[in-house]
Design a protein around this motif. Structure first.
Motif, mmCIF file in Angstrom:
data_model
loop_
_atom_site.group_PDB
_atom_site.id
_atom_site.type_symbol
_atom_site.label_atom_id
_atom_site.label_comp_id
_atom_site.label_asym_id
_atom_site.label_seq_id
_atom_site.Cartn_x
_atom_site.Cartn_y
_atom_site.Cartn_z
ATOM 1 N N GLU A 108 0.959 -1.337 -0.135
ATOM 2 C CA GLU A 108 -0.111 0.157 -0.119
ATOM 3 C C GLU A 108 0.779 1.231 0.051
ATOM 4 O O GLU A 108 0.451 2.500 -0.798
ATOM 5 C CB GLU A 108 -0.888 0.016 1.141
ATOM 6 C CG GLU A 108 -1.917 -0.909 0.999
ATOM 7 C CD GLU A 108 -2.985 -1.252 2.178
ATOM 8 O OE1 GLU A 108 -2.604 -0.542 3.180
ATOM 9 O OE2 GLU A 108 -3.783 -1.886 2.144
ATOM 10 N N ALA A 109 1.910 1.352 0.881
ATOM 11 C CA ALA A 109 3.014 2.427 0.781
ATOM 12 C C ALA A 109 3.625 2.390 -0.519
ATOM 13 O O ALA A 109 3.684 3.839 -1.056
ATOM 14 C CB ALA A 109 3.998 2.305 1.849
ATOM 15 N N LEU A 110 4.004 1.476 -1.170
ATOM 16 C CA LEU A 110 4.552 1.540 -2.499
ATOM 17 C C LEU A 110 3.565 2.148 -3.430
ATOM 18 O O LEU A 110 3.840 2.898 -4.192
ATOM 19 C CB LEU A 110 4.975 0.236 -2.897
ATOM 20 C CG LEU A 110 5.740 0.400 -4.315
ATOM 21 C CD1 LEU A 110 7.048 0.923 -4.425
ATOM 22 C CD2 LEU A 110 6.283 -1.300 -4.544
ATOM 23 N N GLY A 111 2.131 1.780 -3.465
ATOM 24 C CA GLY A 111 1.419 2.131 -4.409
ATOM 25 C C GLY A 111 0.924 3.771 -4.017
ATOM 26 O O GLY A 111 0.810 4.551 -5.286
ATOM 27 N N ARG A 112 0.744 4.186 -2.913
ATOM 28 C CA ARG A 112 0.869 5.504 -2.766
ATOM 29 C C ARG A 112 1.955 6.298 -3.118
ATOM 30 O O ARG A 112 1.789 7.441 -3.887
ATOM 31 C CB ARG A 112 0.648 5.763 -1.024
ATOM 32 C CG ARG A 112 -0.868 5.451 -0.980
ATOM 33 C CD ARG A 112 -1.033 5.927 0.703
ATOM 34 N NE ARG A 112 -0.146 5.464 1.585
ATOM 35 C CZ ARG A 112 -0.038 4.415 2.360
ATOM 36 N NH1 ARG A 112 -1.124 3.373 2.284
ATOM 37 N NH2 ARG A 112 0.938 4.080 3.294
ATOM 38 N N ALA A 113 3.125 5.978 -2.903
ATOM 39 C CA ALA A 113 4.303 6.690 -3.413
ATOM 40 C C ALA A 113 4.446 6.652 -4.946
ATOM 41 O O ALA A 113 4.924 7.498 -5.470
ATOM 42 C CB ALA A 113 5.713 5.996 -2.745
ATOM 43 N N VAL A 114 4.122 5.553 -5.603
ATOM 44 C CA VAL A 114 4.410 5.464 -7.126
ATOM 45 C C VAL A 114 3.154 6.438 -7.543
ATOM 46 O O VAL A 114 3.387 7.228 -8.396
ATOM 47 C CB VAL A 114 4.000 4.154 -7.599
ATOM 48 C CG1 VAL A 114 3.767 3.966 -9.117
ATOM 49 C CG2 VAL A 114 5.205 3.202 -7.227
ATOM 50 N N HIS A 115 1.861 6.459 -7.139
ATOM 51 C CA HIS A 115 1.033 7.288 -7.552
ATOM 52 C C HIS A 115 1.565 8.730 -7.524
ATOM 53 O O HIS A 115 1.254 9.777 -8.266
ATOM 54 C CB HIS A 115 -0.518 7.156 -6.690
ATOM 55 C CG HIS A 115 -1.475 8.027 -7.050
ATOM 56 N ND1 HIS A 115 -2.183 7.579 -8.388
ATOM 57 C CD2 HIS A 115 -2.235 9.027 -6.744
ATOM 58 C CE1 HIS A 115 -3.084 8.730 -8.541
ATOM 59 N NE2 HIS A 115 -3.223 9.433 -7.309
ATOM 60 N N ARG A 116 1.738 9.115 -6.304
ATOM 61 C CA ARG A 116 2.219 10.409 -5.939
ATOM 62 C C ARG A 116 3.649 10.907 -6.858
ATOM 63 O O ARG A 116 3.558 11.949 -7.475
ATOM 64 C CB ARG A 116 2.978 10.515 -4.580
ATOM 65 C CG ARG A 116 3.295 12.114 -4.256
ATOM 66 C CD ARG A 116 3.910 12.182 -2.585
ATOM 67 N NE ARG A 116 4.401 13.298 -2.309
ATOM 68 C CZ ARG A 116 5.203 13.732 -1.444
ATOM 69 N NH1 ARG A 116 5.666 12.604 -0.659
ATOM 70 N NH2 ARG A 116 5.757 15.031 -1.273
ATOM 71 N N MET A 117 4.523 10.273 -7.041
ATOM 72 C CA MET A 117 5.466 10.350 -8.089
ATOM 73 C C MET A 117 5.033 10.520 -9.492
ATOM 74 O O MET A 117 5.272 11.351 -10.265
ATOM 75 C CB MET A 117 6.380 9.200 -7.982
ATOM 76 C CG MET A 117 7.577 9.367 -8.811
ATOM 77 S SD MET A 117 8.616 10.716 -8.545
ATOM 78 C CE MET A 117 9.647 11.173 -9.908
ATOM 79 N N ARG A 118 3.978 9.750 -9.886
ATOM 80 C CA ARG A 118 3.354 9.684 -11.186
ATOM 81 C C ARG A 118 2.529 11.265 -11.335
ATOM 82 O O ARG A 118 2.900 11.777 -12.242
ATOM 83 C CB ARG A 118 2.511 8.750 -11.518
ATOM 84 C CG ARG A 118 1.466 8.926 -12.920
ATOM 85 C CD ARG A 118 2.334 8.597 -14.138
ATOM 86 N NE ARG A 118 2.620 7.331 -14.280
ATOM 87 C CZ ARG A 118 3.055 6.765 -15.255
ATOM 88 N NH1 ARG A 118 3.711 7.412 -16.006
ATOM 89 N NH2 ARG A 118 3.403 5.382 -15.266
ATOM 90 N N ARG A 119 1.965 11.606 -10.245
ATOM 91 C CA ARG A 119 1.436 12.961 -10.269
ATOM 92 C C ARG A 119 2.236 14.045 -10.625
ATOM 93 O O ARG A 119 2.074 14.967 -11.212
ATOM 94 C CB ARG A 119 0.396 13.009 -9.217
ATOM 95 C CG ARG A 119 -0.862 12.239 -9.237
ATOM 96 C CD ARG A 119 -1.816 12.899 -8.025
ATOM 97 N NE ARG A 119 -1.067 12.960 -6.737
ATOM 98 C CZ ARG A 119 -1.468 12.767 -5.508
ATOM 99 N NH1 ARG A 119 -2.452 12.392 -5.290
ATOM 100 N NH2 ARG A 119 -0.440 13.107 -4.846
ATOM 101 N N ALA A 120 3.545 14.025 -9.620
ATOM 102 C CA ALA A 120 4.342 15.095 -9.573
ATOM 103 C C ALA A 120 5.019 15.194 -11.193
ATOM 104 O O ALA A 120 5.423 16.197 -11.663
ATOM 105 C CB ALA A 120 5.447 14.739 -8.523
#
Length: 111
Positions: free
Chosen positions: A25-37
């Motif tokens: 879940e933490a990895l998914g959130r971090a990847v999503h945040r990086m994609r948005r950035a």
């Protein structure tokens, strides 16, 4: 309470173990945040396509629910090389690094 993880919603009951791996879940959130950035970054990046490919690879690992630490680290290395020293992407990249580090170097624990 609802939680968003890589475009999917699931119901989380407070105080109950849902069986989901918090590292995933933490990895998914971090990847999503990086994609948005990365998507919001207006400047031309020479290796933007490579960064997007590695984010896709990390997202696929999240969806598989069985990430392999060595593959995660390899994708992280390529992602870091692709975004270089872009200060606007430093925090989201650090979050991805921290999430990847949660997987350590040894085998994944079994349920």
């Amino acid at each position: 309470m609802r939680s968003e993880t890589v475009g999917k919603r699931r119901v989380v009951t407070a105080g109950h173990d849902t069986g989901a791996d918090p590292r995933i879940e933490a990895l998914g959130r971090a990847v999503h945040r990086m994609r948005r950035a990365l998507d919001a970054h207006p400047a031309e990046l020479r290796d933007r396509r490579e960064a997007e490919r590695e984010l896709d690879a990390l997202a696929a690992s999240v969806r598989s629910q069985a990430p392999v630490a060595e593959e995660l680290r390899h994708s992280l290395l390529l992602l870091a090389a692709a975004v270089g020293s872009v200060s606007a992407l430093a925090l989201p990249l650090a979050a991805v690094r921290e999430a990847v580090e949660l997987f350590g170097t040894g085998p994944r624990p079994t349920s």
